[in-house]
Structure formats: structure tokens, C-alpha cells
Design a protein around this motif. Structure first.
Motif, PDB file in Angstrom:
ATOM      1  N   LYS A 110      58.422  53.910  -4.555  1.00 62.56           N
ATOM      2  CA  LYS A 110      57.171  54.394  -5.133  1.00 62.56           C
ATOM      3  C   LYS A 110      55.976  53.716  -4.475  1.00 62.56           C
ATOM      4  CE  LYS A 110      58.958  55.496  -9.750  1.00 62.56           C
ATOM      5  NZ  LYS A 110      58.882  55.141 -11.198  1.00 62.56           N
ATOM      6  N   ARG A 114      55.521  57.044  -1.860  1.00 62.11           N
ATOM      7  CA  ARG A 114      54.687  57.912  -2.693  1.00 62.11           C
ATOM      8  C   ARG A 114      53.206  57.583  -2.578  1.00 62.11           C
ATOM      9  NH1 ARG A 114      58.074  58.935  -8.324  1.00 62.11           N
ATOM     10  NH2 ARG A 114      60.072  59.475  -7.335  1.00 62.11           N
ATOM     11  N   SER A 115      52.871  56.353  -2.234  1.00 63.54           N
ATOM     12  CA  SER A 115      51.463  55.995  -2.051  1.00 63.54           C
ATOM     13  C   SER A 115      50.995  56.266  -0.629  1.00 63.54           C
ATOM     14  CB  SER A 115      51.252  54.509  -2.375  1.00 63.54           C
ATOM     15  OG  SER A 115      51.845  53.683  -1.381  1.00 63.54           O
ATOM     16  N   CYS A 195      53.682  43.979  -4.388  1.00 61.40           N
ATOM     17  CA  CYS A 195      54.159  43.920  -5.773  1.00 61.40           C
ATOM     18  C   CYS A 195      53.983  42.504  -6.326  1.00 61.40           C
ATOM     19  CB  CYS A 195      55.636  44.312  -5.857  1.00 61.40           C
ATOM     20  SG  CYS A 195      55.968  46.064  -5.540  1.00 61.40           S
ATOM     21  N   GLN A 247      50.692  51.209  -8.707  1.00 55.76           N
ATOM     22  CA  GLN A 247      51.608  51.508  -9.806  1.00 55.76           C
ATOM     23  C   GLN A 247      51.673  50.335 -10.772  1.00 55.76           C
ATOM     24  OE1 GLN A 247      55.777  51.941  -8.856  1.00 55.76           O
ATOM     25  NE2 GLN A 247      55.811  50.157  -7.520  1.00 55.76           N
ATOM     26  N   SER A 249      54.497  49.041 -13.671  1.00 51.28           N
ATOM     27  CA  SER A 249      55.820  49.249 -14.267  1.00 51.28           C
ATOM     28  C   SER A 249      56.052  48.178 -15.322  1.00 51.28           C
ATOM     29  CB  SER A 249      56.902  49.176 -13.187  1.00 51.28           C
ATOM     30  OG  SER A 249      58.191  49.274 -13.750  1.00 51.28           O
TER      31      SER A 249
END
Length: 305
Positions: A110, A114-115, A195, A247, A249
Motif C-alpha cells: 500500500k 498504491r501511493s 512507515c 496511510q 493503519s
């Protein structure tokens, strides 16, 4: 994880009481991340080793020419493969795809694909027929928490370090040139997602086995393995240096109010900026060293004539 891990009541009580006092067993403050050591291969493009405290991993990027998906004829392919074997920790089982591996693959997929961190359209060779397929293999060599953060950093560093062979297209024929014939081509990286994992502890959960008040909640960054076993909730924020929130999560039952979320996002941004600049400097030094070796090799070849 593959196998259940037991932690003694004394260990649990010690860790939680220490966290109440703002102390962690490895000497860090509650919101202090471990400083990674990044090693780039001097011989292979796209091979990176990461030391994240006691957690160690290796990332290898490879490329091959394949047919694209029918519904995406102008885009190349990007896949992630993770391997957490008993070599990393006896708590993992060999040959089984654990929940940790699935979670890591999904979050990084992701964050990067996806980015559009990796420009997939730049991997197209012949629309609908031939595209580059980029694969990231993550091998965990030792485990002490921080799998998601270290894996994301390793993959993004390896993608920026990797260079694919140059090609020539003649009709339907594709000629792949060796590194001696032509300079390899770097991947098109549009941004660098990072992240950052936060963990939450309920101070009242040990003695009374109840959820404590939200205001008493303890948040820490970059858990060790021992801390991960005791946490009551997690939050992974993926952000880049451009202040783009990619994102969020969250897992676990503890709630997070808006003020805390904004504060943690700001801390994640500082870490993302620091790590992005660190990787940029390492890549620059690596490129300079390669040019020095290339110039020396050319000079030796001229002198031998």
C-alpha cells in the motif's frame, strides 16, 4: 507469529511499571526511535542490509521482463516477497506464511505501489506486451521488533539503489544490454514513503485487567520484541518528506483522540525527514565511490594498452 511466546508475569510487570516512569529497557525515551545502520552493496545494485537495533534484514531487488496485466497494459509490475524463518527467531516456523509476513507485505504494498512511489508507467516497454517486473525480496535475519518500519526503509532504499539493464527495442525484439555495454538505468521514484510504528499501553491493564482511562494511555515508538508482546494497541503512520500522509493503519482496542493522532503524525514526519536525508546521503556517497572505481578501471585499461 508462528508460535506462541510466553513472557513471565515479573517481566510484564517490570516493563509496564518502567513505562509509567518514562523508562524503557534499552535506555531510549518513550518517543525515541532506534537509529538504523544501512549498508549498500558495492557490487550489486539493489542489495541493502538494515540493522535496526537487534533486528536485521536484507532486501534484494530484481527485475525481469514479463507481460502486463490485461487491465493495466501501460503499467509495469511490482511485487514484494517476505521471508521470516526460524533463523530470525525461534518463534517463527519454517515454510509457513505467518500473519506478520502478510501484514508487512500488505502495508508496504500500500505504501509504495498504491501511493505510486514507484512509477509503474515508466516500466512499460511495449504497451500490452512487455513491461519490467520489479520484485523486492525481504529476508529477516534477526528479530527484535520493528519489522514494518525496517522493512519499508529497506525496500525504499533498495529501490533507489537499484538500476535495471538498459534495453533496445526493435519491433517485437527486445535486446537487454549488459552493464559493460551500457550504463544501467535507475528506477523512477516519485516519493519516499516511510512507515513509523507507535504502540499503546494501558497502565491499568496489569493489576485490574480493565481498560484504563484514555488520558492515562502510554504511547511509545518503535517497540522491541518484548514491548510488542505487551502492547494493547498499535498505529502505523506512513508519511513522506513532502508532508503527504499516505496511510494510517490501526489495530487494537484502545481509542486514539484527534490531538494525539496529530501529535504522533508530526513526530512521524520528523523521523521520515531524517531517514530520507540519511538514505539520500548514503546513495550519493555510493554513486561517488562507483564513479571513482569506474574511472580507475578505465585508467588502468588505458595504461595497459
Amino acid at each position: 507469529m508462528g508460535k506462541d511466546i510466553d513472557i513471565s508475569t515479573n517481566q510484564e510487570h517490570f516493563v509496564r511499571e518502567a513505562l509509567k516512569l518514562g523508562i524503557r529497557t534499552d535506555g531510549r525515551s518513550l518517543l525515541e526511535s532506534r537509529k538504523p545502520i544501512i549498508s549498500l552493496s558495492p557490487d550489486l545494485y539493489g542489495f541493502v542490509e538494515i540493522e535496526w537495533g537487534l533486528t536485521k534484514l536484507a532486501v534484494r531487488i530484481s527485475a525481469e521482463i514479463l507481460q502486463p496485466y490485461e487491465d493495466r497494459p501501460f503499467e509495469g509490475l511490482f511485487t514484494i516477497n517476505t521471508e521470516i524463518s526460524p533463523m530470525a527467531s525461534p518463534h517463527f516456523e519454517n515454510g509457513k506464511n505467518t500473519d506478520d509476513e502478510v501484514l508487512i507485505s500488505r502495508l508496504i504494498e500500500k505504501a509504495i505501489r498504491r501511493s505510486n512511489a514507484l512509477d509503474l508507467e515508466s516500466l512499460c516497454i511495449v504497451a500490452g506486451s512487455k513491461v519490467w517486473s520489479i520484485r523486492a525480496d525481504i529476508h529477516f535475519l534477526n528479530f527484535d521488533g520493528g519489522l514494518i518500519d525496517s522493512a519499508c526503509l529497506g525496500v525504499m532504499t533498495a529501490l533507489q539503489h537499484f538500476k535495471k539493464p538498459d534495453i533496445s527495442v526493435n519491433g517485437e525484439d527486445i535486446i537487454i544490454h549488459s552493464l559493460d555495454e551500457r550504463q544501467p538505468v535507475a528506477l523512477s521514484i516519485l516519493h519516499v514513503p516511510i512507515c513509523v510504528s507507535f504502540s499503546f499501553f494501558n497502565p491499568g491493564a496489569v493489576e485490574e485487567n480493565i481498560k484504563g482511562d484514555l488520558n492515562e494511555e502510554i504511547s511509545i515508538i518503535d517497540c522491541t520484541q518484548q514491548e510488542e508482546l505487551l502492547r494493547d494497541g498499535t498505529l502505523v503512520i506512513t508519511i513522506n518528506k513532502n508532508r503527504e500522509l499516505i496511510q494510517i493503519s490501526k489495530s487494537g482496542g484502545l481509542p486514539i483522540d484527534a490531538t494525539m493522532l496529530m501529535d504522533l503524525s508530526s513526530r512521524a514526519l520528523l523521523i521520515a525527514e531524517e531517514l530520507t536525508d540519511m538514505v539520500k546521503d548514503l546513495l550519493k556517497k555510493d554513486e561517488q565511490e562507483r564513479y571513482k572505481k569506474l574511472n580507475l578501471k578505465m585508467l588502468q585499461a588505458e595504461n595497459s594498452r
